[in-house]
Design an enzyme around this catalytic site. Structure first.
Site, PDB file in Angstrom:
ATOM      1  N   HIS A  61      -1.754   1.646  -3.483  1.00 31.23           N
ATOM      2  CA  HIS A  61      -3.026   2.457  -5.632  1.00 31.23           C
ATOM      3  C   HIS A  61      -3.765   2.560  -4.207  1.00 31.23           C
ATOM      4  O   HIS A  61      -4.717   3.168  -3.385  1.00 31.23           O
ATOM      5  CB  HIS A  61      -4.074   0.773  -5.716  1.00 31.23           C
ATOM      6  CG  HIS A  61      -5.115   1.670  -6.356  1.00 31.23           C
ATOM      7  ND1 HIS A  61      -4.961   0.938  -7.606  1.00 31.23           N
ATOM      8  CD2 HIS A  61      -5.458   2.192  -6.738  1.00 31.23           C
ATOM      9  CE1 HIS A  61      -5.925   1.112  -8.307  1.00 31.23           C
ATOM     10  NE2 HIS A  61      -6.537   2.428  -8.432  1.00 31.23           N
ATOM     11  N   HIS A  63      -4.634   7.658  -5.012  1.00 30.13           N
ATOM     12  CA  HIS A  63      -4.868   8.188  -5.867  1.00 30.13           C
ATOM     13  C   HIS A  63      -4.100   9.499  -4.756  1.00 30.13           C
ATOM     14  O   HIS A  63      -5.348  10.412  -4.256  1.00 30.13           O
ATOM     15  CB  HIS A  63      -5.971   8.521  -6.680  1.00 30.13           C
ATOM     16  CG  HIS A  63      -6.101   7.894  -7.381  1.00 30.13           C
ATOM     17  ND1 HIS A  63      -5.475   7.582  -8.609  1.00 30.13           N
ATOM     18  CD2 HIS A  63      -7.085   6.710  -6.521  1.00 30.13           C
ATOM     19  CE1 HIS A  63      -5.983   6.069  -8.724  1.00 30.13           C
ATOM     20  NE2 HIS A  63      -7.264   6.334  -8.240  1.00 30.13           N
ATOM     21  N   LYS A 155       0.747   1.540 -15.373  1.00 31.10           N
ATOM     22  CA  LYS A 155      -0.704   2.287 -14.872  1.00 31.10           C
ATOM     23  C   LYS A 155      -1.160   1.585 -15.951  1.00 31.10           C
ATOM     24  O   LYS A 155      -1.303   2.338 -17.732  1.00 31.10           O
ATOM     25  CB  LYS A 155      -1.261   3.004 -14.139  1.00 31.10           C
ATOM     26  CG  LYS A 155      -3.055   3.635 -14.003  1.00 31.10           C
ATOM     27  CD  LYS A 155      -3.258   2.242 -12.672  1.00 31.10           C
ATOM     28  CE  LYS A 155      -4.629   2.636 -13.222  1.00 31.10           C
ATOM     29  NZ  LYS A 155      -5.491   4.145 -12.460  1.00 31.10           N
ATOM     30  N   HIS A 194      -5.788  -1.471 -13.774  1.00 29.69           N
ATOM     31  CA  HIS A 194      -7.627  -1.399 -13.461  1.00 29.69           C
ATOM     32  C   HIS A 194      -8.542  -2.628 -14.607  1.00 29.69           C
ATOM     33  O   HIS A 194      -8.392  -2.061 -15.802  1.00 29.69           O
ATOM     34  CB  HIS A 194      -7.432   0.339 -13.800  1.00 29.69           C
ATOM     35  CG  HIS A 194      -8.885   0.610 -13.713  1.00 29.69           C
ATOM     36  ND1 HIS A 194      -9.966   1.156 -12.708  1.00 29.69           N
ATOM     37  CD2 HIS A 194      -9.712   0.135 -14.404  1.00 29.69           C
ATOM     38  CE1 HIS A 194     -10.688   1.265 -13.224  1.00 29.69           C
ATOM     39  NE2 HIS A 194     -11.356   1.363 -14.571  1.00 29.69           N
ATOM     40  N   HIS A 223      -8.517  -3.895  -8.007  1.00 33.64           N
ATOM     41  CA  HIS A 223     -10.228  -4.034  -8.228  1.00 33.64           C
ATOM     42  C   HIS A 223     -10.726  -5.289  -9.096  1.00 33.64           C
ATOM     43  O   HIS A 223     -11.701  -5.465  -9.552  1.00 33.64           O
ATOM     44  CB  HIS A 223     -10.777  -3.043  -9.402  1.00 33.64           C
ATOM     45  CG  HIS A 223      -9.981  -1.573  -9.549  1.00 33.64           C
ATOM     46  ND1 HIS A 223      -9.537  -1.540  -8.074  1.00 33.64           N
ATOM     47  CD2 HIS A 223      -9.648  -0.992 -10.095  1.00 33.64           C
ATOM     48  CE1 HIS A 223      -8.733  -0.110  -8.296  1.00 33.64           C
ATOM     49  NE2 HIS A 223      -9.845   0.388  -9.845  1.00 33.64           N
ATOM     50  N   ASP A 278      -7.917   1.675  -2.854  1.00 33.78           N
ATOM     51  CA  ASP A 278      -7.707   2.835  -4.001  1.00 33.78           C
ATOM     52  C   ASP A 278      -8.478   4.206  -3.771  1.00 33.78           C
ATOM     53  O   ASP A 278      -9.279   4.901  -3.915  1.00 33.78           O
ATOM     54  CB  ASP A 278      -8.839   1.906  -4.625  1.00 33.78           C
ATOM     55  CG  ASP A 278      -9.888   2.383  -6.490  1.00 33.78           C
ATOM     56  OD1 ASP A 278      -8.707   3.603  -7.112  1.00 33.78           O
ATOM     57  OD2 ASP A 278     -10.135   2.505  -7.332  1.00 33.78           O
TER      58      ASP A 278
END
Ligand SMILES: [Zn+2]
Length: 382
Positions: A61, A63, A155, A194, A223, A278
Site C-alpha cells: 500500500h 501511493h 481499491k 480502506h 488501516h 500507506d
C-alpha cells in the site's frame, strides 16, 4: 545472463535455514545449498560472512504517484522514487490511488508502475480508488483484472466520510468481479478496502463473510489499526481466516508493532497479519490543540522500523516478524514468486547486520544497495 553466488548467508526463507550459499541466474534463485563449490566461469561471488539474509520486503500500500490534497492543490504529495523504496529494503510494491480520482489517474499510476520496473524493482497496482462508480481502464473491474497485466485487484473505501458509502449489494458485485477476474487471469484477486474511522467500522466486511459466505481471501481490509474498536473487529476478521493489513505510516491508535503483539495475544496467527506503509499519503500536521497547521507525506520506511521493534523490543523471533512484510503480503497478493527465498523464486533479498541494520538489497537479481550505498537510480537523479 548474470550469474551470482552469495556465500555464507544466515538464511531466513523466512523459515530459519542456517548458513547457506545461494546461486542466482539472471533474476531467479536457481539453487540454495550448504556449500556451492562449483563456481561457473564469469560468476560474481560475494561472501556475506554470516550476515542475515531475508526475502526482499513487500509494501502492498504505497501511493507511488502521490496522494493527499486534503488542504488544497498545494498539499498533493509527490511521487515515490526507487531510491526511497530501496533505502528501506522494499523490492516489491503495490501502487494505488487514494481519495483523488480526478487529478490522479490510473493511466499515471500504470506509467509509474512501469517506470519503477525499468528502474529495477517489482511493481503492481490496484484498479479504481476510494469511490463509486469504480474508476477503471476498460469499463469494468473484471475487464481490468483480466486484460491489464499489472492489476492485482481493486481499491475501495468504506466507513469514511470521503467514501461513496457502498451498499452491501454494491460491495458484493465488485467482490464478484475481483474473484472472477482473479480466476480467469490466475492472479488471485483482492478487494483492498480502506477503512475510515466511522462507527460502521468493518461490519459490512464481516457480513460478506458471515452472512454471504464470500471467500475471505479476496477481502483485504487495510488501516485496521486506525481506532481500537476497528482493530477489535479486525481481530474477529482474522480469526475467520482473513489477512488484516496494519498501516505503519498512516493514522493509528497505537504503535503498529504493539497492535501486532496485542493481536497475537488475542490468538491471531502471525500469518494473518501484514504491515504496509500507506507511504506518501497526505497527512495533516496538528498542533497540541489538535488544530491543523500544515501537512506532510506519510513515510515509507516504517514497515522495517516496526519489524525491528517486534524483534528487538518485543523479542518476537525474526522468522515470525519478517513474515509481515515478506511471505504474508505475497500470499495476500497471490505473488507466487515473491516473499520467499526458494528455488524458482525471484532473487529479491535483504542483507542485515546483527543489529538488523540494512546493509545490502538485491532486487530481481541485481544489487540495488551494497554496503549501505544505494545503487539503483531514477532517470533524473544524476
Ligand atoms: Zn492509502
Amino acid at each position: 545472463m548474470k550469474i551470482r553466488i552469495l556465500k555464507n548467508a544466515r538464511l531466513f526463507t523466512p523459515v530459519p535455514s542456517g548458513m547457506k550459499d545461494i546461486l542466482i541466474v539472471g533474476e531467479k534463485i536457481v539453487s540454495i545449498e550448504k556449500n556451492i563449490s562449483w563456481i561457473p566461469g564469469g560468476a560474481e561471488t560475494t561472501d556475506l560472512q554470516g550476515k542475515t539474509v531475508t526475502p526482499g520486503l513487500i509494501d502492498q500500500h504505497i501511493h507511488i504517484t502521490g496522494a493527499g490534497g486534503k488542504q488544497g492543490y498545494h498539499s498533493m504529495t509527490p511521487d515515490t522514487s526507487v531510491e526511497d523504496l530501496i533505502s528501506c529494503g522494499t523490492t516489491t510494491v503495490l501502487g494505488l490511488l487514494g481519495t483523488d480520482g480526478v487529478a490522479r489517474s490510473l493511466n499515471g499510476l500504470y506509467a509509474k508502475v512501469r517506470a519503477l520496473e525499468l528502474e529495477g524493482v517489482s511493481a503492481y497496482m490496484l484498479t479504481s480508488y476510494f469511490g463509486l462508480p469504480p474508476l477503471t481502464f476498460t469499463g469494468s473491474v473484471l475487464n481490468d483484472m483480466v486484460l491489464i497485466d499489472k492489476v492485482l485487484g481493486c481499491k475501495i473505501a468504506i466507513s469514511d466520510p470521503r467514501s461513496s458509502f457502498p451498499t452491501e449489494n454494491e460491495l458484493l458485485k465488485i467482490l464478484r468481479e475481483v474473484h472472477v477476474g482473479g480466476l480467469t487471469s490466475g492472479k488471485g484477486g483482492i478487494l483492498h478496502v480502506h477503512l475510515g474511522a466511522m462507527e460502521t467500522g468493518m461490519s459490512l466486511l464481516l457480513d460478506m463473510v458471515k452472512k454471504h459466505k464470500f471467500p475471505i481471501q479476496h477481502i483485504s481490509p487495510t488501516h485496521v489499526g486506525r481506532t481500537k474498536p476497528l482493530f477489535e473487529e479486525a481481530i474477529e476478521f482474522a480469526k475467520l481466516g482473513g489477512i488484516i493489513d496494519i498501516s505503519t505510516g498512516g493514522t493509528k491508535y497505537d504503535e503498529p508493532y504493539k497492535q501486532v503483539l496485542y493481536a497475537l495475544d488475542q490468538g491471531v496467527p502471525v500469518e494473518q497479519m501484514t504491515f504496509s506503509s500507506d507511504g506518501n499519503a497526505g497527512m495533516a500536521k496538528k498542533n497540541k490543540d489538535g488544530e491543523v497547521i500544515g501537512f506532510y507525506k506519510a513515510p515509507i520506511d516504517l514497515n522495517l522500523a516496526n519489524m525491528r521493534s517486534l524483534v528487538s523490543d518485543a523479542g518476537l523471533p525474526l522468522e515470525q516478524a519478517i513474515t509481515l512484510i515478506t511471505s504474508n503480503p505475497a500470499r495476500n497478493l497471490s505473488l507466487k514468486h515473491k516473499g520467499r527465498l526458494e528455488n524458482g523464486c525471484d532473487a529479491d533479498l535483504c542483507v542485515f547486520e546483527d543489529d538488523l541494520s540494512l546493509c545490502d538489497v538485491m532486487a530481481r537479481g541485481a544489487w540495488a544497495m551494497k554496503d549501505k550505498k544505494i545503487l539503483f537510480q531514477n532517470a533524473f537523479s544524476t
